[in-house]
Design a protein around this motif. Structure first.
Motif, PDB file in Angstrom:
ATOM      1  N   ASN A 133       7.131   8.946  -4.299  1.00 11.76           N
ATOM      2  CA  ASN A 133       6.399   7.828  -3.726  1.00 11.76           C
ATOM      3  C   ASN A 133       7.142   7.295  -2.505  1.00 11.76           C
ATOM      4  O   ASN A 133       8.138   6.614  -2.630  1.00 11.76           O
ATOM      5  CB  ASN A 133       6.266   6.717  -4.778  1.00 11.76           C
ATOM      6  N   THR A 134       6.666   7.605  -1.324  1.00 12.29           N
ATOM      7  CA  THR A 134       7.319   7.156  -0.098  1.00 12.29           C
ATOM      8  C   THR A 134       6.826   5.757   0.273  1.00 12.29           C
ATOM      9  O   THR A 134       5.773   5.306  -0.205  1.00 12.29           O
ATOM     10  CB  THR A 134       7.010   8.115   1.053  1.00 12.29           C
ATOM     11  N   PRO A 135       7.560   5.040   1.136  1.00 13.70           N
ATOM     12  CA  PRO A 135       7.069   3.731   1.598  1.00 13.70           C
ATOM     13  C   PRO A 135       5.693   3.798   2.248  1.00 13.70           C
ATOM     14  O   PRO A 135       4.902   2.854   2.133  1.00 13.70           O
ATOM     15  CB  PRO A 135       8.145   3.300   2.601  1.00 13.70           C
ATOM     16  N   ASP A 136       5.392   4.921   2.921  1.00 14.58           N
ATOM     17  CA  ASP A 136       4.054   5.070   3.515  1.00 14.58           C
ATOM     18  C   ASP A 136       2.980   5.116   2.434  1.00 14.58           C
ATOM     19  O   ASP A 136       1.893   4.521   2.592  1.00 14.58           O
ATOM     20  CB  ASP A 136       3.996   6.343   4.357  1.00 14.58           C
ATOM     21  N   ASP A 137       3.268   5.819   1.326  1.00 17.50           N
ATOM     22  CA  ASP A 137       2.309   5.871   0.216  1.00 17.50           C
ATOM     23  C   ASP A 137       2.098   4.493  -0.395  1.00 17.50           C
ATOM     24  O   ASP A 137       0.972   4.114  -0.735  1.00 17.50           O
ATOM     25  CB  ASP A 137       2.803   6.837  -0.863  1.00 17.50           C
ATOM     26  N   MET A 138       3.180   3.746  -0.526  1.00 20.57           N
ATOM     27  CA  MET A 138       3.081   2.390  -1.070  1.00 20.57           C
ATOM     28  C   MET A 138       2.226   1.514  -0.163  1.00 20.57           C
ATOM     29  O   MET A 138       1.394   0.724  -0.639  1.00 20.57           O
ATOM     30  CB  MET A 138       4.485   1.795  -1.230  1.00 20.57           C
ATOM     31  N   LEU A 189      -2.676  -1.564   1.073  1.00 21.36           N
ATOM     32  CA  LEU A 189      -3.604  -1.954   2.134  1.00 21.36           C
ATOM     33  C   LEU A 189      -5.045  -1.599   1.806  1.00 21.36           C
ATOM     34  O   LEU A 189      -5.969  -2.307   2.205  1.00 21.36           O
ATOM     35  CB  LEU A 189      -3.203  -1.291   3.459  1.00 21.36           C
ATOM     36  N   GLY A 190      -5.238  -0.507   1.082  1.00 24.22           N
ATOM     37  CA  GLY A 190      -6.595  -0.061   0.806  1.00 24.22           C
ATOM     38  C   GLY A 190      -7.113   0.871   1.888  1.00 24.22           C
ATOM     39  O   GLY A 190      -6.604   0.897   3.009  1.00 24.22           O
ATOM     40  N   ILE A 191      -8.141   1.623   1.554  1.00 23.62           N
ATOM     41  CA  ILE A 191      -8.657   2.663   2.456  1.00 23.62           C
ATOM     42  C   ILE A 191      -9.191   2.071   3.764  1.00 23.62           C
ATOM     43  O   ILE A 191      -8.989   2.617   4.849  1.00 23.62           O
ATOM     44  CB  ILE A 191      -9.773   3.472   1.747  1.00 23.62           C
ATOM     45  N   LYS A 192      -9.831   0.901   3.695  1.00 23.57           N
ATOM     46  CA  LYS A 192     -10.474   0.349   4.881  1.00 23.57           C
ATOM     47  C   LYS A 192      -9.477  -0.099   5.950  1.00 23.57           C
ATOM     48  O   LYS A 192      -9.800  -0.128   7.133  1.00 23.57           O
ATOM     49  CB  LYS A 192     -11.358  -0.836   4.485  1.00 23.57           C
ATOM     50  N   PRO A 251      -1.982   3.517  11.288  1.00 22.67           N
ATOM     51  CA  PRO A 251      -0.534   3.643  11.508  1.00 22.67           C
ATOM     52  C   PRO A 251       0.131   2.299  11.843  1.00 22.67           C
ATOM     53  O   PRO A 251       1.241   2.020  11.385  1.00 22.67           O
ATOM     54  CB  PRO A 251      -0.448   4.605  12.694  1.00 22.67           C
ATOM     55  N   GLU A 252      -0.569   1.468  12.601  1.00 29.77           N
ATOM     56  CA  GLU A 252      -0.001   0.168  12.943  1.00 29.77           C
ATOM     57  C   GLU A 252       0.093  -0.737  11.719  1.00 29.77           C
ATOM     58  O   GLU A 252       1.092  -1.454  11.521  1.00 29.77           O
ATOM     59  CB  GLU A 252      -0.855  -0.522  14.012  1.00 29.77           C
ATOM     60  N   ALA A 253      -0.940  -0.711  10.869  1.00 31.19           N
ATOM     61  CA  ALA A 253      -0.926  -1.545   9.668  1.00 31.19           C
ATOM     62  C   ALA A 253       0.158  -1.098   8.694  1.00 31.19           C
ATOM     63  O   ALA A 253       0.807  -1.933   8.045  1.00 31.19           O
ATOM     64  CB  ALA A 253      -2.296  -1.493   8.992  1.00 31.19           C
ATOM     65  N   ILE A 254       0.354   0.215   8.596  1.00 32.35           N
ATOM     66  CA  ILE A 254       1.404   0.736   7.706  1.00 32.35           C
ATOM     67  C   ILE A 254       2.776   0.293   8.176  1.00 32.35           C
ATOM     68  O   ILE A 254       3.609  -0.166   7.382  1.00 32.35           O
ATOM     69  CB  ILE A 254       1.313   2.275   7.635  1.00 32.35           C
ATOM     70  N   GLU A 255       3.035   0.417   9.461  1.00 34.24           N
ATOM     71  CA  GLU A 255       4.335   0.014   9.996  1.00 34.24           C
ATOM     72  C   GLU A 255       4.558  -1.489   9.832  1.00 34.24           C
ATOM     73  O   GLU A 255       5.672  -1.936   9.530  1.00 34.24           O
ATOM     74  CB  GLU A 255       4.433   0.404  11.471  1.00 34.24           C
ATOM     75  N   LYS A 256       3.508  -2.283  10.034  1.00 37.82           N
ATOM     76  CA  LYS A 256       3.620  -3.728   9.869  1.00 37.82           C
ATOM     77  C   LYS A 256       3.918  -4.079   8.420  1.00 37.82           C
ATOM     78  O   LYS A 256       4.779  -4.931   8.128  1.00 37.82           O
ATOM     79  CB  LYS A 256       2.321  -4.401  10.323  1.00 37.82           C
ATOM     80  N   TRP A 257       3.232  -3.411   7.487  1.00 40.35           N
ATOM     81  CA  TRP A 257       3.450  -3.665   6.061  1.00 40.35           C
ATOM     82  C   TRP A 257       4.878  -3.325   5.671  1.00 40.35           C
ATOM     83  O   TRP A 257       5.535  -4.087   4.950  1.00 40.35           O
ATOM     84  CB  TRP A 257       2.457  -2.839   5.244  1.00 40.35           C
ATOM     85  N   LYS A 258       5.376  -2.193   6.131  1.00 40.21           N
ATOM     86  CA  LYS A 258       6.749  -1.777   5.818  1.00 40.21           C
ATOM     87  C   LYS A 258       7.776  -2.742   6.398  1.00 40.21           C
ATOM     88  O   LYS A 258       8.775  -3.084   5.745  1.00 40.21           O
ATOM     89  CB  LYS A 258       6.989  -0.359   6.333  1.00 40.21           C
ATOM     90  N   LYS A 259       7.548  -3.198   7.603  1.00 45.71           N
ATOM     91  CA  LYS A 259       8.496  -4.101   8.241  1.00 45.71           C
ATOM     92  C   LYS A 259       8.527  -5.454   7.549  1.00 45.71           C
ATOM     93  O   LYS A 259       9.594  -6.058   7.372  1.00 45.71           O
ATOM     94  CB  LYS A 259       8.132  -4.267   9.721  1.00 45.71           C
ATOM     95  N   GLU A 260       7.385  -5.954   7.136  1.00 44.38           N
ATOM     96  CA  GLU A 260       7.318  -7.249   6.468  1.00 44.38           C
ATOM     97  C   GLU A 260       8.040  -7.239   5.129  1.00 44.38           C
ATOM     98  O   GLU A 260       8.594  -8.255   4.696  1.00 44.38           O
ATOM     99  CB  GLU A 260       5.855  -7.652   6.251  1.00 44.38           C
ATOM    100  N   ARG A 261       8.084  -6.083   4.476  1.00 45.63           N
ATOM    101  CA  ARG A 261       8.669  -6.005   3.143  1.00 45.63           C
ATOM    102  C   ARG A 261      10.011  -5.268   3.113  1.00 45.63           C
ATOM    103  O   ARG A 261      10.549  -5.010   2.046  1.00 45.63           O
ATOM    104  CB  ARG A 261       7.679  -5.320   2.193  1.00 45.63           C
TER     105      ARG A 261
END
Length: 325
Positions: A31-36, A41-44, A48-58
């Motif tokens: 389970n990578t951080p991208d998978d998490m 975030l959900g499919i909708k 790539p920008e939302a994934i990076e933002k989510w990872k940075k926030e957490r």
């Protein structure tokens, strides 16, 4: 005694670090951080920008174990492992991926878990030991024979079967107790009654057989033959001498369930809708919330090590021949 406790606490530190490292590695192997990020975030909303933002926030935008872009100690401190795992040694569990404070969730969910686990532990211990003593007292009779048969039958049935049958008969057909849910105060008793009974019955077979084996082993020792030679009755020999000398293996078996007293029962809490730590852990695994899983594994390790230390100390109380240097 004091020196022994200090040594065990010092030995626990590398064990806890190793448990954290193994849990951390196993989780991120599959389970990578991208998978998490994609799951949260959900499919909708997966971009790539939302994934990076989510990872940075957490805090998942850093390397896992070694940061080659940094120098000195920051190679190890500027990593996910250091920031997410080592903080737990001061009981800073951080926040779950959904933003909720993990420590606060643990405190609020510990009471429902204890409300199930403590009655199962205390009543179960009484039922198991009492039944085993009765079977040993009537050993080589029909009571002992059919008791062993019943224990084997109970061991052969999955705990899931007891849950499903119990909910169907007691709750759905007979309407004696609610099928699921939880309440506050005395109202919680009706929700806890069935899970506690199922918890005791589902573990009865293996525990009774184990205690029976322990008592039978004690019955063949020299002090029992000496007590009989002095004219003591079989009841007195069994319930005073054998039970007293069997306390060490009983304590050893009891320590195994200490983490469950706090972490709860995964199956029971999930099926009965009880908001305890067991269901909390199951939900975290399903949602791949690594922060919660890591915290629960760490908490379980601490409780288990604490139980081992308390068991060693209790040995000196039940057997004065044992001394902890």
């Amino acid at each position: 005694m004091f020196n022994y406790i200090i040594r065990r606490i010092i030995y626990a530190v590398p064990i806890l670090i190793g448990v954290n490292l193994i849990t951390f590695s196993l989780f991120f192997v599959v389970n990578t951080p991208d998978d998490m990020a994609r799951m949260q975030l959900g499919i909708k909303y997966v971009t790539p920008e939302a994934i990076e933002k989510w990872k940075k926030e957490r805090g998942y935008d850093k390397p896992l174990l070694l940061n080659s872009d940094e120098a000195g100690l920051q190679k190890f401190t500027q990593t996910i492992f250091f920031e997410k795992s080592l903080a737990m040694f001061v009981f800073d569990f951080g926040r779950a991926d959904d933003g909720r404070d993990i420590a606060r969730e643990i405190k609020s969910r510990m009471i429902p878990s204890l409300a199930i686990a403590l009655p199962v532990f205390i009543l179960g211990l009484f039922v198991y030991i009492s039944t085993a003593l009765i079977m040993v007292f009537f050993r080589a009779t029909n009571i002992d024979f059919w008791g062993v048969i019943l224990c084997v039958a109970l061991m052969s049935i999955s705990s899931l079967f007891y849950i499903i049958v119990g909910q169907f008969l007691v709750s759905k057909v007979w309407h004696w107790v609610p099928i699921s849910g939880f309440g506050s105060g005395l109202d919680a008793i009706k929700f806890l009654l069935l899970p506690v009974i199922i918890g005791i019955i589902s573990s009865a077979g293996s525990h009774i057989r184990w205690y029976r084996t322990v008592f039978l082993e004690e019955m063949n020792k020299e002090y029992v033959r000496t007590a009989r030679a002095k004219g003591l009755s079989e009841r007195l020999v069994l319930f005073r001498h054998v039970l007293r000398n069997a306390l060490i293996p009983i304590l050893t078996g009891a320590v195994v369930v200490i983490p469950l007293l706090f972490l709860g029962s995964l199956l029971v809490e999930s099926f009965f809708g009880i908001p305890g730590l067991g269901s909390y852990t199951i939900d975290a695994i399903n949602s791949q919330d690594f922060a919660i899983v890591r915290a629960m594994v760490f908490l379980g390790s601490i409780l288990y090590i604490t139980g081992l230390v308390l068991t060693d100390i209790s040995y000196t109380l039940v057997d004065p021949r044992i001394r902890l240097a």
